[in-house]
Design a protein around this motif. Sequence first.
Motif, PDB file in Angstrom:
ATOM      1  N   ARG A  41      -1.702  -0.555  -4.075  1.00 19.06           N
ATOM      2  CA  ARG A  41      -2.691   0.143  -3.710  1.00 19.06           C
ATOM      3  C   ARG A  41      -1.962   1.427  -3.763  1.00 19.06           C
ATOM      4  O   ARG A  41      -1.863   1.239  -2.414  1.00 19.06           O
ATOM      5  N   GLN A  43      -2.774   0.647  10.815  1.00 15.90           N
ATOM      6  CA  GLN A  43      -3.072  -0.295  12.381  1.00 15.90           C
ATOM      7  C   GLN A  43      -3.937  -0.984  11.826  1.00 15.90           C
ATOM      8  O   GLN A  43      -4.030  -2.597  11.143  1.00 15.90           O
ATOM      9  N   ALA A  44      -4.916  -0.138  10.395  1.00 17.23           N
ATOM     10  CA  ALA A  44      -6.090  -0.597  10.100  1.00 17.23           C
ATOM     11  C   ALA A  44      -5.805  -1.730   8.622  1.00 17.23           C
ATOM     12  O   ALA A  44      -6.520  -2.754   8.733  1.00 17.23           O
ATOM     13  N   LYS A  45      -4.357  -1.631   7.978  1.00 16.46           N
ATOM     14  CA  LYS A  45      -3.793  -2.260   7.053  1.00 16.46           C
ATOM     15  C   LYS A  45      -2.906  -3.293   7.962  1.00 16.46           C
ATOM     16  O   LYS A  45      -3.138  -4.617   7.633  1.00 16.46           O
ATOM     17  N   ARG A  46      -3.186  -3.509   9.295  1.00 16.82           N
ATOM     18  CA  ARG A  46      -1.791  -4.770  10.166  1.00 16.82           C
ATOM     19  C   ARG A  46      -0.837  -4.883   9.402  1.00 16.82           C
ATOM     20  O   ARG A  46      -0.131  -5.431   8.945  1.00 16.82           O
ATOM     21  N   PHE A  67       0.851  -0.999   0.349  1.00 19.09           N
ATOM     22  CA  PHE A  67       0.177  -0.186  -0.070  1.00 19.09           C
ATOM     23  C   PHE A  67       0.646   1.056  -0.069  1.00 19.09           C
ATOM     24  O   PHE A  67       1.825   1.324   0.729  1.00 19.09           O
ATOM     25  N   ARG A  94      -2.074   4.870  11.724  1.00 19.05           N
ATOM     26  CA  ARG A  94      -3.850   4.397  12.337  1.00 19.05           C
ATOM     27  C   ARG A  94      -3.823   4.036  10.792  1.00 19.05           C
ATOM     28  O   ARG A  94      -4.518   2.760  11.086  1.00 19.05           O
ATOM     29  N   THR A  95      -3.249   4.583   9.933  1.00 15.54           N
ATOM     30  CA  THR A  95      -3.379   3.459   8.517  1.00 15.54           C
ATOM     31  C   THR A  95      -2.504   1.912   7.898  1.00 15.54           C
ATOM     32  O   THR A  95      -3.378   0.978   8.007  1.00 15.54           O
TER      33      THR A  95
END
Lengths: 272, 725
Positions: free
Chosen positions: B504, B522-525, B460, B519-520
């Motif tokens: 992506r 974390q959200a994407k692990r 990402f 945060r990102t």
Amino acid sequence: MHLGATLRLLRVDAGLSLRDLARRIGVSSAYLSRVENGVDAPPTQERLTAIARELDVPPGLLMDVANRVSPYVAGYLEDVPAAGTLMLDIARRQLTGAQLARVRAFLDAEFPLREARGHEPVPPLAPLLSPERVVVGLSCGDYEDALDVAAGRLAAALPGQDAAALAEGLRKREDAVPSQVGNGVSVPHAFVAGAAPVAALVTLARPLKLDAPDGQPLRLVVALVDGHVGRARLMRLAHVARLAGRGLADRLHGLQDPRQVLETLEELEALR
Amino acid sequence: MNPHMLAQLLVQLIVIITVSRLIGRGARWLGQPLVIAEVVAGIALGPSLLGWLAPGAMQWLFPAESMPFLKMLAEVGLVLFMFLIGLELDPKLLKGRGHASVAISHSSIVVPFALGAAAGALWLYKSLSSPDVPFSSFVLFMGVSMSITAFPVLARILTERGLMQSKLGAIAIACAAVDDVTAWCILAFVVSLVRASDLAHAGLTTLFALLYIGFMLLLVKPFLARLGARVANREGLTQNVVAITLVLLLGSAWTTESIGIHSLFGAFMFGAVIPKEGGLAAALAEKLEDVAVVLLLPVFFAFSGLRTQLGLLDTPEAWLTCGVIIVLACLGKFGGSAVAARLTGLRWREAGAVGILMNTRGLMELIVLNLGLDLGVISPTLFTMMVIMALVTTFMTTPFLKLLYSPAEQARDQLLHTPEPALPASSYTVLLCVSHGQAGPGMAVLSRALSGERKEANLFALHLLSPERSLKARGEEALDPAAASGGALAPLVGRAEKLGLSVRTLSFVSSEPARDICRTAQAKRADLVLLGWHKPLFSQTVLGGTVHEVMQEVGGTVAVLVDRGLSQVRRVLVPFVGSRHDRAALGLARRLVKQAGAEVTVLHVTSPKDSGSGTGAGRAQVEELFPADEGASVKLKVVRHASPEEAALEEAKAGYDLVVVGLGAEWGLEDRLFGVQRERIVRDAPASLLLVHHPEAATVLAQTPEQARTQGTAPETTQPVGARS
């Protein structure tokens, strides 16, 4: 806004199957499915009222989602032509949402409405948001990325919550029922036991082409997290769909400052 | 049938439907399924209540000579109903539900079957059966009748409680489907056994039954699939199609009846082989359901009620027997499925709920019992007892379910996705944070090396726009909103495309870049957060500002790439003294070995004062991270030097592509917010650098299981508390 998609969203969230709801309001499940897919004409006033009763949300709210000037209003204007003149006055002054809200407040104070439940005010969206939870100008290639960004902001507001788990929650619900309500808006939502309701808002700089019910590319994501299942939650979902119908995505598009976004939203939903 | 008889039948229908609907209202009020009401209505109209209170009225309403007609009507209704049951049975339910459902459904048949058969053999055969009933038939029949689960009632209860989509509901419905099929097969076998006069006949019947099943599966099913496709594509469900299906249905029922395994089996089988995709099954169900369920099924219930004579249970012993039967039935079904469910890993509460659901016998039990009574396997007394058992077990389902699995509990399970399986062993996820276009190509090369030939990594790319810049960008590039973000990401994406990587991209306006990166991630692990570095305007240090903040907050490994024209990752140097950052650096290097076949040189620096022992320790640590089979491309160099930094720098000049170094004072890399002096190793090393930071109390990535145990996977503070409890 797409009435059918919204109805499906609410129905699934209320835990009703297509067949259940169809049976309860006395229509065939095939018909209801056509309505949800937007193939059939929107339901009549009576049917919408019946659906609202089964979902336990105010009928007026669904009526608004359907953007229907209800026959009730039309009938009233015919009976009391003076009321029509008043409407004209309002139209001539081009009152904004905020001003209409003041007129409404005056009406509430002067002529309080005594009616059974089903007419309590719909909780507004803006108080669930804060500038930290507004992301502007996201451009991404996949809807999941938008959910992840929203989950990241939501997690910050929910102590002890992990962004990835939240994103997973949003995605799971999304799999159960698509959360796009048309007009370029989607309302992903998740459940976190005991959490106070909280929302995050993401505007997309580059609209996402998903198969939306009305074919409009996605421009706005309003992610909701709730700690309780039921009426309030459904009302919030329906409310966002209604805002979508009033052009929320258009109004917020291009705004670069989260504060500006919130102000616009407050103005738009001043008259609930 | 004379006109008088027709009038009689019509009156009977009116009374039956009205009474069962009336009692149905009461049942709804009690939160019970309609079936209960219909059965109770049948019993009430029969000799048990109406016949007892007003024998005359019952005689007038249901004279003995009208019974055959009623029976025929009931049978036709049942054929239609069994067809509907088969229609509702989606083969998808039977397949791929995994280990849990298989275990639960099997034990939920075997246990009650064994209990029923044992009770029949040891006790009931002597006391409640006559010697002219074959022992084996009686025992088998008792076993089957105990192990029935009512698929339709279960489905209705699950739908009414909104449990259909939950894991619990899925397990229960899958088990019920398996139970249904199994029980009907056993029953068909029992029926054939009873009807056949001798063993040869029984064998013949079984043979024919197998032929019939083969015929249905091999010939009728493909034909129906074609028919289904036609209905789905073009004309919809025309009356011709309905006629064809009805004829086939009746033919199927007739065949099984002639074979000797009862018409119901044929109807069920035919319903089951109708394709569930497309609209055919749903449309047929919709057309037939009302006639079958509202008009004909109550007749069947009334008919069974008329044969149920509570009066036969006139002694305390009889009632006691009835009670024991109920207890046995519940014990077998509830116990069998609940224990199995618990053993497959459900919580007791859920396992109990599954057990309660499976204990619902409903009308399927009644169908089986009527069959038994018709065949003469069971006596009217036993029939009555078993009817009461069916009623009680069905009746108790809803209240017990409410008690054990309250709506609150259910809502939590339903929406919380508690049964979240351990997160799929997801592939390696890297979040590339690009602040400036020039860092892009190097990052693409590195990601290529990290993801390897098979592209085993999710990549990402994140670019955060500062609010001021985005405003400016908007003014200039209003025509193309993507250009504002695309500008910085374009070099990375371009290079990645050339390397065959799929990245992506993601960009948005952020006023707190460090927090948004965290945060990102974390959200994407994300397993690794890779930051690009470019020469900043004021500060000279690499590890200041945003980088510092990200390193403080992200729960995983963070690496900063200082790009000096990285175009391939062949030779990699890892200076190593053994800190947690160094270990993470080694972990990354290991990945580079595995995925890109890089050659890694580990430079272990020991202090000159140290004698010998340090070397051994360093080697041990390196070997721990690089198992023997990978060791081939890893060289360990041990150097004694007063200043590790100097040693590393010297070695770095020997033509490496990439130096992967952990943070630490030894290398002159300290993590701090402000610094005027550029880190020396960054300034002087000729190769590209990857500076690795690893947070405390988190596990090193790409580690071996042994390490995980020795290090202990300390819980991170970012773990969700509520979400997975």
